[in-house]
Structure formats: structure tokens, C-alpha cells
Design an enzyme around this catalytic site. Sequence first.
Site, PDB file in Angstrom:
ATOM      1  N   SER A  82       3.646   3.635   8.029  1.00 17.34           N
ATOM      2  CA  SER A  82       1.729   3.705   8.098  1.00 17.34           C
ATOM      3  C   SER A  82       1.163   3.168   9.141  1.00 17.34           C
ATOM      4  O   SER A  82       0.924   1.927  10.029  1.00 17.34           O
ATOM      5  CB  SER A  82       1.744   3.087   6.965  1.00 17.34           C
ATOM      6  OG  SER A  82       0.308   3.240   6.218  1.00 17.34           O
ATOM      7  N   GLY A 109      -1.535  -1.756   1.374  1.00 17.31           N
ATOM      8  CA  GLY A 109      -2.381  -3.018  -0.032  1.00 17.31           C
ATOM      9  C   GLY A 109      -3.719  -2.888   0.254  1.00 17.31           C
ATOM     10  O   GLY A 109      -4.285  -4.444  -0.636  1.00 17.31           O
ATOM     11  N   GLY A 125      -5.271   3.553  -0.069  1.00 20.99           N
ATOM     12  CA  GLY A 125      -4.684   4.233  -0.565  1.00 20.99           C
ATOM     13  C   GLY A 125      -3.521   4.625   0.328  1.00 20.99           C
ATOM     14  O   GLY A 125      -3.107   5.598   0.346  1.00 20.99           O
ATOM     15  N   ASP A 162      -6.792   9.106  -5.027  1.00 19.14           N
ATOM     16  CA  ASP A 162      -6.273   8.910  -4.109  1.00 19.14           C
ATOM     17  C   ASP A 162      -4.815   9.718  -3.638  1.00 19.14           C
ATOM     18  O   ASP A 162      -5.280  10.476  -2.259  1.00 19.14           O
ATOM     19  CB  ASP A 162      -5.205   7.511  -4.165  1.00 19.14           C
ATOM     20  CG  ASP A 162      -6.861   6.808  -4.344  1.00 19.14           C
ATOM     21  OD1 ASP A 162      -7.158   6.558  -4.351  1.00 19.14           O
ATOM     22  OD2 ASP A 162      -5.868   5.648  -4.100  1.00 19.14           O
TER      23      ASP A 162
HETATM   24  N1  LIG Z   1       4.079   2.280   4.397  1.00 24.43           N
HETATM   25  C1  LIG Z   1       4.493   1.948   3.699  1.00 24.43           C
HETATM   26  N2  LIG Z   1       6.129   1.834   3.291  1.00 24.43           N
HETATM   27  C2  LIG Z   1       7.075   1.555   1.588  1.00 24.43           C
HETATM   28  N3  LIG Z   1       5.698   1.209   0.991  1.00 24.43           N
HETATM   29  C3  LIG Z   1       4.771   1.514   0.768  1.00 24.43           C
HETATM   30  C4  LIG Z   1       3.875   1.666   2.716  1.00 24.43           C
HETATM   31  N4  LIG Z   1       2.567   1.451   1.994  1.00 24.43           N
HETATM   32  C5  LIG Z   1       2.247   1.421   0.731  1.00 24.43           C
HETATM   33  N5  LIG Z   1       3.212   1.622   0.208  1.00 24.43           N
HETATM   34  C6  LIG Z   1       3.527   0.941  -1.409  1.00 24.43           C
HETATM   35  O1  LIG Z   1       1.905   0.959  -1.918  1.00 24.43           O
HETATM   36  C7  LIG Z   1       1.971  -0.535  -2.495  1.00 24.43           C
HETATM   37  C8  LIG Z   1       0.630  -0.805  -2.516  1.00 24.43           C
HETATM   38  O2  LIG Z   1       0.259   0.257  -3.267  1.00 24.43           O
HETATM   39  P1  LIG Z   1      -1.043  -0.535  -3.612  1.00 24.43           P
HETATM   40  O3  LIG Z   1      -2.130   0.853  -4.558  1.00 24.43           O
HETATM   41  O4  LIG Z   1      -1.667  -1.532  -4.589  1.00 24.43           O
HETATM   42  O5  LIG Z   1      -2.325  -0.277  -2.228  1.00 24.43           O
HETATM   43  P2  LIG Z   1      -3.574   1.010  -1.664  1.00 24.43           P
HETATM   44  O6  LIG Z   1      -3.524   2.128  -1.614  1.00 24.43           O
HETATM   45  O7  LIG Z   1      -2.890   0.482  -0.501  1.00 24.43           O
HETATM   46  O8  LIG Z   1      -5.009   0.247  -2.192  1.00 24.43           O
HETATM   47  P3  LIG Z   1      -5.176   1.785  -3.007  1.00 24.43           P
HETATM   48  O9  LIG Z   1      -4.932   1.711  -4.759  1.00 24.43           O
HETATM   49  O10 LIG Z   1      -6.144   0.115  -3.597  1.00 24.43           O
HETATM   50  O11 LIG Z   1      -6.196   2.816  -1.987  1.00 24.43           O
HETATM   51  C9  LIG Z   1       2.813  -1.298  -1.276  1.00 24.43           C
HETATM   52  O12 LIG Z   1       3.325  -2.195  -1.807  1.00 24.43           O
HETATM   53  C10 LIG Z   1       4.152  -0.396  -1.382  1.00 24.43           C
HETATM   54  O13 LIG Z   1       4.400  -0.896  -2.760  1.00 24.43           O
HETATM   55  C1  LIG Z   2      -9.000   1.663  -8.240  1.00 25.19           C
HETATM   56  C2  LIG Z   2      -8.664   3.073  -8.185  1.00 25.19           C
HETATM   57  O1  LIG Z   2      -9.838   3.578  -8.453  1.00 25.19           O
HETATM   58  C3  LIG Z   2      -7.960   3.686  -6.762  1.00 25.19           C
HETATM   59  C4  LIG Z   2      -8.200   3.141  -6.141  1.00 25.19           C
HETATM   60  O2  LIG Z   2      -7.817   3.513  -4.978  1.00 25.19           O
HETATM   61  C5  LIG Z   2      -7.959   3.622  -8.947  1.00 25.19           C
HETATM   62  C6  LIG Z   2      -7.744   5.057  -9.405  1.00 25.19           C
HETATM   63  O3  LIG Z   2      -8.116   5.704  -9.524  1.00 25.19           O
HETATM   64  O4  LIG Z   2      -6.467   5.521  -9.457  1.00 25.19           O
HETATM   65 MG   LIG Z   3      -2.504   2.794  -4.364  1.00 30.94          MG
END
Ligand SMILES: Nc1ncnc2c1ncn2[C@@H]1O[C@H](COP(=O)(O)OP(=O)(O)OP(=O)(O)O)[C@@H](O)[C@H]1O
Ligand SMILES: C[C@@](O)(CCO)CC(=O)[O-]
Ligand SMILES: [Mg+2]
Length: 430
Positions: free
Chosen positions: A138, A143, A147, A208
Site C-alpha cells: 500500500s 491505520g 481507509g 470507506d
Molecule cells: N497494506 C496492507 N497490508 C495488510 N493489511 C493491511 C494493509 N493496509 C491495511 N491493512 C489492514 O487494515 C488495518 C487498518 O485498518 P483501520 O481500519 O484500523 O485503519 P484505516 O483503514 O487505515 O483508517 P480508517 O478506517 O480510519 O480510514 C491494518 O491493521 C490491517 O489489518
Molecule cells: C469512523 C468511520 O466513520 C470512518 C472510518 O474511516 C467508520 C465508518 O464509517 O465505518
Molecule cells: Mg479502516
Amino acid sequence: MTGSSFFVSAPGKVIIFGEHSAVYSKPAIAAALSLRAYLLVSPNENIDEITLKFPDINLSYVWNKHDIPWEEIRKFQTFEKGRPLPTEELVPEIVDKITSLLDDCKSTTHFTTCLSFLYLYSHLCEEDTPGHVFCIRSTLPIGAGLGSSASTGVCLAAALSVLTKKIDTPTVTINQKAAKDENHQLDFIDAWSLMGEKCFHGNPSGIDNAVATFGGAVMFQRVSAPAQPSIRTTMRNFPSIKLLLTNTKIPRSTADLVGGVAKLNSLYPKISSPILDAMGNLASEAYQIMTRPVFGDEELKTLKELVNINHGLLVALGVSHPTLEKVKIIGDLSKIGATKLTGAGGGGCAITLVDENVSSETIQTTISEFKKEGFESFDTSLGGKGVALLSADSEDDIKLFSVENFSTLDGRAAIENTIGTNGTTKWKYW
Ligand SMILES: Nc1ncnc2c1ncn2[C@@H]1O[C@H](COP(=O)(O)OP(=O)(O)OP(=O)(O)O)[C@@H](O)[C@H]1O
Ligand SMILES: C[C@@](O)(CCO)CC(=O)[O-]
Ligand SMILES: [Mg+2]
């Protein structure tokens, strides 16, 4: 597409208005980013083996496909016209069966990532699907509110659907891609990637994965009635606003933050409800402004006010973090524009809607201040295209499609330069 390697890619997203309230069926506005996830799917030497290589999160697992409890899973699955139907919620019996394959998972992150993969695999593939290696890289911070989980889920849902011919391979290049409202292939990917998101964080709104699937910019609203699809209104003339993205690099989990808001909501419903309502009203107001035929100074001024109010409401829900407040203070003192956290918060990223008349020197000085705090600012653009596929069409592609090469690419620029979707017509879109 069995027998040959292929790539799938999906974008990350920025939520401009309405994170968290989106979970409670309030409208929210988000746009796809130019930062993306890339998944390489390659036939395994041993066709009985399914291999996950996710170097970004140090994850490497191999399962024998015959160890998946196919019969048990099929008992709980429903099909429509030969295609598996996603359910309202994850099926606990299936989660339980898959969990029995995950005894040796070293961390919660590895567990949820493998659960998400195996949940999708066991629904979309068959026992006789030849084993493959799945390698994800990615260019998104992981995290951090952009997204990354949804773009991962969309890549997996699309790749597994292509592998088993549940959807057709796309044929349209970026230049030929026309906006159209009905797209059953994308709907299928979107629905299954939502199941993947459910494995990552229990109660996702679906915003997302919708943005990662369809790309562009949307006003999104989850519908609270059961079995009703979410409302997704494409914002075709999304204004070209200048946005600065800053990552505090504080790790956090979306699942925990969404759970925190749910707890607050059950403890103080009379207090949290009006906050969530205000967020929904704010997103509706922003939609009216962003879709005006002309987007000028007046519109930008109002949007900035809404950004500030939205951040305040998110603070009230308890999803900010001292470092996000630092980004806000530095941004406000530098007078570069209006700043709010984006995504689940608790760390991760903030966005600043940059004023038109701010000089590039002022922006650079502010970015240097962020850097001194250990933050990273991103140069990215909004409104990128959705999920895409790249297949080998010449001998030259063999090296490009090697798992060994792809898994060891060093950093964001190396990934973008080698396989990036920008400026190439090799990628095809559904
Ligand atoms: N490149 C990747 N390789 C493997 N797993 C990934 C990768 N990118 C994301 N993930 C998975 O997604 C998780 C992060 O998701 P999380 O929903 O907590 O954060 P985000 O999607 O980056 O942020 P948000 O949901 O607030 O937009 C990681 O812990 C892993 O499980
Ligand atoms: C926090 C949240 O609103 C956005 C995460 O990117 C969760 C969701 O909508 O699924
Ligand atoms: Mg997420």
C-alpha cells in the site's frame, strides 16, 4: 483468470465531513485519494496452498485449502443466480470455524487481517480453486484514517471474484471510463468488501469501501432499515479545493474508536444524539455548498467554518488525540486554513482546507513545523478512480509480476513508479 498473475488496485479515501456519524446513518462526504493499495495474485507452485504475503504489516501465512471447513461454511451461505449473497452481519458460526484456523496468529492485527481474507476467500472461492499467493502493498499509511482497511478489502473482494469468474474482467482504460450509475460488477465488489470491513471493525458504515470501489467523490448515507442498500450520491463537479493531509503517525485502531463512540452513545444517548444529528446536518449543508454551480470565496469560507465545527463535534465524541490538536493549533496559528481530524481519529491523519491566498512559503513553513513534531504531510490529489485490474500482456511483464520483486519494493515511490495507476493506460476499470 486462473493460470496467470494479475494485479488489482483500489484507492484510499479522505472523509471531508461526517466520520463516526456515518455509522449512525447520517450523511457524510468523502473522496478517493491518489494513494492506493496494490494486490498481486500469482499462481502457487503447490496448488493446494493459499499463501498470504503482506509485508507492510509483517504478515506471512500459508494454509492448505483443504483445511478450510467448506461444507460447514456452505451450510450457512445463500446464493442468488449462482453468486454468493453477502449477509446483513458476519455469520458467527462461520467466524467461529475460520477462527479455528487462526490459532497461531501473533497479534490482533494479524488475526483480523487473516479473518477478513479467509471470510472472503471461503465465500467467494471453492475447494477446487487452485491455490494462489496474495501479496498486498500500500502507498497509504496504514491505520491512519485514510481507509487502508477498505482499500485492502476491495482489492481482495475484486481479486477473488475475478479469480472465480464471479465478475468479468474489466476492459475500459482510464481515458475511456465514463461515469455511469448502474454497475453490477462494482456493486458486487462493494458488497463483499463491506463484509471484509466488518471483519476489520465490526460496525462499518460502508463509506470507506464504497469510495475505494467506485472512486470519485460521494455523499454517502447508510440506511438503518435492514436489507436496504446505502444511498450513494456521486458528486461529479466536486470543487477543486486545496487540501493538506497530515499524518501524526500515532497508531490507533478504527475498531476501538468506533467502539468508544458506541459506548458513549449508550451511556449518554441524550447528549450524543444531538452531536451526531449536528454532524449529519453539517454534511448536508456542506453538500449544498459543494454542489453549487460556482465555488468561490464565499463557499470556501463557509466550508472552512463547517470543517472547524465538525472537528469540535468529533472532539466532543472523544475521538481526537493531543497530536491531532497539535496539528490543528499549528495550522490555525499559521492561518493556512481550517483543520479537522479525518477518518476514525485517535491519532492518524488530519486534513486542512487550505486558503486560496496562502503563499506556498507559508505552507512550506507550516509543513516544516509539522515535521519538527514528527508528523508527515502528504502531497496527494482527490477524486481518484476506483478499483482497477492489470494483467500481464507481454513477456516484459514477467519480472513486474514476480511476488519476490513486488514484495521487496522499497517505499511508496518505488511502488508507484513500478506499478502505479497514474499516467498509464495498462490498468483497466470496471
Ligand atoms: N497494506 C496492507 N497490508 C495488510 N493489511 C493491511 C494493509 N493496509 C491495511 N491493512 C489492514 O487494515 C488495518 C487498518 O485498518 P483501520 O481500519 O484500523 O485503519 P484505516 O483503514 O487505515 O483508517 P480508517 O478506517 O480510519 O480510514 C491494518 O491493521 C490491517 O489489518
Ligand atoms: C469512523 C468511520 O466513520 C470512518 C472510518 O474511516 C467508520 C465508518 O464509517 O465505518
Ligand atoms: Mg479502516
